[in-house]
Design a protein around this motif. Structure first.
Motif, PDB file in Angstrom:
ATOM      1  N   ARG A   1       0.840  -1.202   0.000  1.00 43.52           N
ATOM      2  CA  ARG A   1       0.000   0.000   0.000  1.00 43.52           C
ATOM      3  C   ARG A   1       0.874   1.251   0.000  1.00 43.52           C
ATOM      4  O   ARG A   1       1.909   1.289   0.662  1.00 43.52           O
ATOM      5  CB  ARG A   1      -0.907   0.010   1.225  1.00 43.52           C
ATOM      6  CG  ARG A   1      -1.737   1.278   1.341  1.00 43.52           C
ATOM      7  CD  ARG A   1      -2.486   1.352   2.660  1.00 43.52           C
ATOM      8  NE  ARG A   1      -3.008   2.696   2.864  1.00 43.52           N
ATOM      9  CZ  ARG A   1      -3.560   3.126   3.994  1.00 43.52           C
ATOM     10  NH1 ARG A   1      -3.652   2.330   5.019  1.00 43.52           N
ATOM     11  NH2 ARG A   1      -3.990   4.358   4.092  1.00 43.52           N
ATOM     12  N   VAL A   2       0.458   2.268  -0.730  1.00 46.62           N
ATOM     13  CA  VAL A   2       1.169   3.544  -0.727  1.00 46.62           C
ATOM     14  C   VAL A   2       0.570   4.432   0.365  1.00 46.62           C
ATOM     15  O   VAL A   2      -0.628   4.710   0.364  1.00 46.62           O
ATOM     16  CB  VAL A   2       1.067   4.248  -2.092  1.00 46.62           C
ATOM     17  CG1 VAL A   2       1.806   5.584  -2.048  1.00 46.62           C
ATOM     18  CG2 VAL A   2       1.642   3.357  -3.185  1.00 46.62           C
ATOM     19  N   PHE A   3       1.407   4.850   1.307  1.00 49.74           N
ATOM     20  CA  PHE A   3       0.991   5.716   2.405  1.00 49.74           C
ATOM     21  C   PHE A   3       1.382   7.156   2.091  1.00 49.74           C
ATOM     22  O   PHE A   3       2.525   7.422   1.707  1.00 49.74           O
ATOM     23  CB  PHE A   3       1.661   5.304   3.716  1.00 49.74           C
ATOM     24  CG  PHE A   3       1.244   3.949   4.217  1.00 49.74           C
ATOM     25  CD1 PHE A   3       0.170   3.809   5.083  1.00 49.74           C
ATOM     26  CD2 PHE A   3       1.935   2.811   3.826  1.00 49.74           C
ATOM     27  CE1 PHE A   3      -0.215   2.562   5.549  1.00 49.74           C
ATOM     28  CE2 PHE A   3       1.561   1.555   4.281  1.00 49.74           C
ATOM     29  CZ  PHE A   3       0.484   1.431   5.146  1.00 49.74           C
ATOM     30  N   SER A   4       0.454   8.065   2.256  1.00 50.21           N
ATOM     31  CA  SER A   4       0.788   9.475   2.070  1.00 50.21           C
ATOM     32  C   SER A   4       1.645   9.953   3.228  1.00 50.21           C
ATOM     33  O   SER A   4       1.667   9.343   4.302  1.00 50.21           O
ATOM     34  CB  SER A   4      -0.486  10.324   1.995  1.00 50.21           C
ATOM     35  OG  SER A   4      -1.112  10.411   3.263  1.00 50.21           O
ATOM     36  N   ARG A   5       2.339  11.057   3.018  1.00 54.25           N
ATOM     37  CA  ARG A   5       3.143  11.626   4.103  1.00 54.25           C
ATOM     38  C   ARG A   5       2.265  12.009   5.281  1.00 54.25           C
ATOM     39  O   ARG A   5       2.648  11.835   6.442  1.00 54.25           O
ATOM     40  CB  ARG A   5       3.925  12.832   3.579  1.00 54.25           C
ATOM     41  CG  ARG A   5       5.021  12.463   2.595  1.00 54.25           C
ATOM     42  CD  ARG A   5       5.588  13.684   1.893  1.00 54.25           C
ATOM     43  NE  ARG A   5       6.712  13.365   1.027  1.00 54.25           N
ATOM     44  CZ  ARG A   5       6.575  12.891  -0.209  1.00 54.25           C
ATOM     45  NH1 ARG A   5       5.355  12.673  -0.708  1.00 54.25           N
ATOM     46  NH2 ARG A   5       7.639  12.627  -0.940  1.00 54.25           N
ATOM     47  N   GLY A   6       1.078  12.538   5.003  1.00 53.74           N
ATOM     48  CA  GLY A   6       0.165  12.908   6.083  1.00 53.74           C
ATOM     49  C   GLY A   6      -0.244  11.715   6.920  1.00 53.74           C
ATOM     50  O   GLY A   6      -0.325  11.808   8.160  1.00 53.74           O
ATOM     51  N   GLU A   7      -0.522  10.582   6.285  1.00 56.58           N
ATOM     52  CA  GLU A   7      -0.866   9.365   7.020  1.00 56.58           C
ATOM     53  C   GLU A   7       0.280   8.941   7.933  1.00 56.58           C
ATOM     54  O   GLU A   7       0.062   8.536   9.078  1.00 56.58           O
ATOM     55  CB  GLU A   7      -1.180   8.243   6.042  1.00 56.58           C
ATOM     56  CG  GLU A   7      -2.499   8.367   5.316  1.00 56.58           C
ATOM     57  CD  GLU A   7      -2.700   7.217   4.359  1.00 56.58           C
ATOM     58  OE1 GLU A   7      -3.627   6.429   4.588  1.00 56.58           O
ATOM     59  OE2 GLU A   7      -1.938   7.116   3.369  1.00 56.58           O
ATOM     60  N   LEU A   8       1.491   9.006   7.415  1.00 57.41           N
ATOM     61  CA  LEU A   8       2.646   8.573   8.199  1.00 57.41           C
ATOM     62  C   LEU A   8       2.902   9.505   9.375  1.00 57.41           C
ATOM     63  O   LEU A   8       3.295   9.064  10.458  1.00 57.41           O
ATOM     64  CB  LEU A   8       3.882   8.474   7.300  1.00 57.41           C
ATOM     65  CG  LEU A   8       3.794   7.386   6.212  1.00 57.41           C
ATOM     66  CD1 LEU A   8       4.995   7.452   5.293  1.00 57.41           C
ATOM     67  CD2 LEU A   8       3.682   6.003   6.846  1.00 57.41           C
ATOM     68  N   VAL A   9       2.678  10.807   9.180  1.00 59.36           N
ATOM     69  CA  VAL A   9       2.805  11.747  10.301  1.00 59.36           C
ATOM     70  C   VAL A   9       1.797  11.408  11.384  1.00 59.36           C
ATOM     71  O   VAL A   9       2.129  11.311  12.578  1.00 59.36           O
ATOM     72  CB  VAL A   9       2.615  13.205   9.826  1.00 59.36           C
ATOM     73  CG1 VAL A   9       2.449  14.144  11.025  1.00 59.36           C
ATOM     74  CG2 VAL A   9       3.796  13.663   8.989  1.00 59.36           C
ATOM     75  N   ASP A  10       0.530  11.207  11.002  1.00 56.36           N
ATOM     76  CA  ASP A  10      -0.526  10.932  11.976  1.00 56.36           C
ATOM     77  C   ASP A  10      -0.271   9.643  12.735  1.00 56.36           C
ATOM     78  O   ASP A  10      -0.510   9.549  13.938  1.00 56.36           O
ATOM     79  CB  ASP A  10      -1.887  10.840  11.277  1.00 56.36           C
ATOM     80  CG  ASP A  10      -2.389  12.188  10.801  1.00 56.36           C
ATOM     81  OD1 ASP A  10      -1.839  13.217  11.255  1.00 56.36           O
ATOM     82  OD2 ASP A  10      -3.312  12.223   9.975  1.00 56.36           O
ATOM     83  N   ALA A  11       0.198   8.608  12.039  1.00 59.61           N
ATOM     84  CA  ALA A  11       0.348   7.292  12.647  1.00 59.61           C
ATOM     85  C   ALA A  11       1.651   7.130  13.420  1.00 59.61           C
ATOM     86  O   ALA A  11       1.687   6.415  14.429  1.00 59.61           O
ATOM     87  CB  ALA A  11       0.264   6.211  11.570  1.00 59.61           C
ATOM     88  N   CYS A  12       2.717   7.781  12.971  1.00 62.93           N
ATOM     89  CA  CYS A  12       4.052   7.498  13.516  1.00 62.93           C
ATOM     90  C   CYS A  12       4.671   8.651  14.289  1.00 62.93           C
ATOM     91  O   CYS A  12       5.659   8.461  15.004  1.00 62.93           O
ATOM     92  CB  CYS A  12       4.995   7.079  12.396  1.00 62.93           C
ATOM     93  SG  CYS A  12       4.386   5.670  11.437  1.00 62.93           S
ATOM     94  N   LEU A  13       4.136   9.851  14.132  1.00 63.24           N
ATOM     95  CA  LEU A  13       4.623  10.991  14.899  1.00 63.24           C
ATOM     96  C   LEU A  13       3.441  11.675  15.582  1.00 63.24           C
ATOM     97  O   LEU A  13       3.176  12.856  15.382  1.00 63.24           O
ATOM     98  CB  LEU A  13       5.359  11.993  13.997  1.00 63.24           C
ATOM     99  CG  LEU A  13       6.712  11.575  13.427  1.00 63.24           C
ATOM    100  CD1 LEU A  13       6.528  10.835  12.098  1.00 63.24           C
ATOM    101  CD2 LEU A  13       7.614  12.767  13.219  1.00 63.24           C
ATOM    102  N   PRO A  14       2.660  10.931  16.391  1.00 56.78           N
ATOM    103  CA  PRO A  14       1.439  11.487  16.975  1.00 56.78           C
ATOM    104  C   PRO A  14       1.732  12.655  17.905  1.00 56.78           C
ATOM    105  O   PRO A  14       2.684  12.639  18.684  1.00 56.78           O
ATOM    106  CB  PRO A  14       0.855  10.304  17.760  1.00 56.78           C
ATOM    107  CG  PRO A  14       2.024   9.431  18.050  1.00 56.78           C
ATOM    108  CD  PRO A  14       2.943   9.578  16.867  1.00 56.78           C
TER     109      PRO A  14
END
Length: 225
Positions: free
Chosen positions: A169-182
């Motif tokens: 799956r391709v994750f957007s940068r926004g998704e990765l910020v929300d999930a990994c840098l809460p």
């Protein structure tokens, strides 16, 4: 052993319906009627999948989902009466694997649950992901390659584990910020920096080309499972 499903739902009638259909398909089930109990049961039993209502007492579903993602890669199917697109997008951004709106067809819900489990078979019940030559142990917070253990920062580990749940799956940068840098004020370019460092460490360990950048979209761990 048959997969264990944690049903986090404060409406007993709905929870019982889901339980009955899942058990008919061979699942083992456990129920939680509030968010705090759901988190405690998840920590104790490490279920194969979580079915999560959003509107729950003590700890709501949004906070439960965020905490589950911080802990690792348990697949999560959100089942909720919230039917707005913004709610669905929020759930997927935080890390839900699927989103079902009430009222629902129980047969369809079971089919969706099975589909999510098929997509996430790279993760065992022991919290292990295996993607090619990379093994990610979310319980021990370790990453191993043929070259040995890979030293990662907390953010690098979170990014790798989050993408490993669904590696193609391709994750957007926004998704990765929300999930990994809460809770951080990180910008998209901050994710680029962490991904670059993670990729360099994997290359040095003999695993080149991971994660992959997808121009104009974001990142995926690999083009093939």
């Amino acid at each position: 052993m048959n997969p264990l499903a944690l049903i986090a739902e404060d409406d007993k009638d709905i929870a019982d319906i889901i339980r009955a259909y899942l058990e008919r398909e061979g699942f083992r089930t456990v129920q939680a009627s509030d968010g705090r109990t759901a988190l405690d049961v998840h920590l104790a039993l490490k279920p194969d999948i979580l079915l999560l209502d959003i509107s729950m007492p003590l700890v709501d579903g949004w906070d439960v989902l965020a905490e589950i993602r911080r802990r690792g890669g348990t697949p999560v199917v959100v089942i909720t009466a919230l039917d707005q697109d913004i709610d669905k997008l929020q759930a997927l951004r935080v890390g839900a694997d699927d989103y079902v709106v009430k009222p629902f067809n129980p047969v369809e819900v079971v089919a969706r649950i099975k589909a999510v489990l098929r997509r996430t078979t790279g993760m065992g019940r022991d919290g292990l992901f295996r993607i090619g030559q990379v093994e990610i142990d979310t319980a021990a917070h370790m990453v191993r390659t043929l070259a040995g253990d890979l030293p990662l920062t907390l953010t690098e580990f979170r990014l790798l584990a989050h993408m490993a749940r669904n590696p193609t799956r391709v994750f957007s940068r926004g998704e990765l910020v929300d999930a990994c840098l809460p809770g951080s004020d990180a910008l998209d370019r901050t994710v680029d920096s962490h991904i670059s460092k993670l990729r360099r460490k994997l290359e040095q360990a003999g695993v080149p080309g991971m994660p992959e950048g997808v121009r104009g979209v974001g990142y995926r761990l690999a083009s093939r499972p």
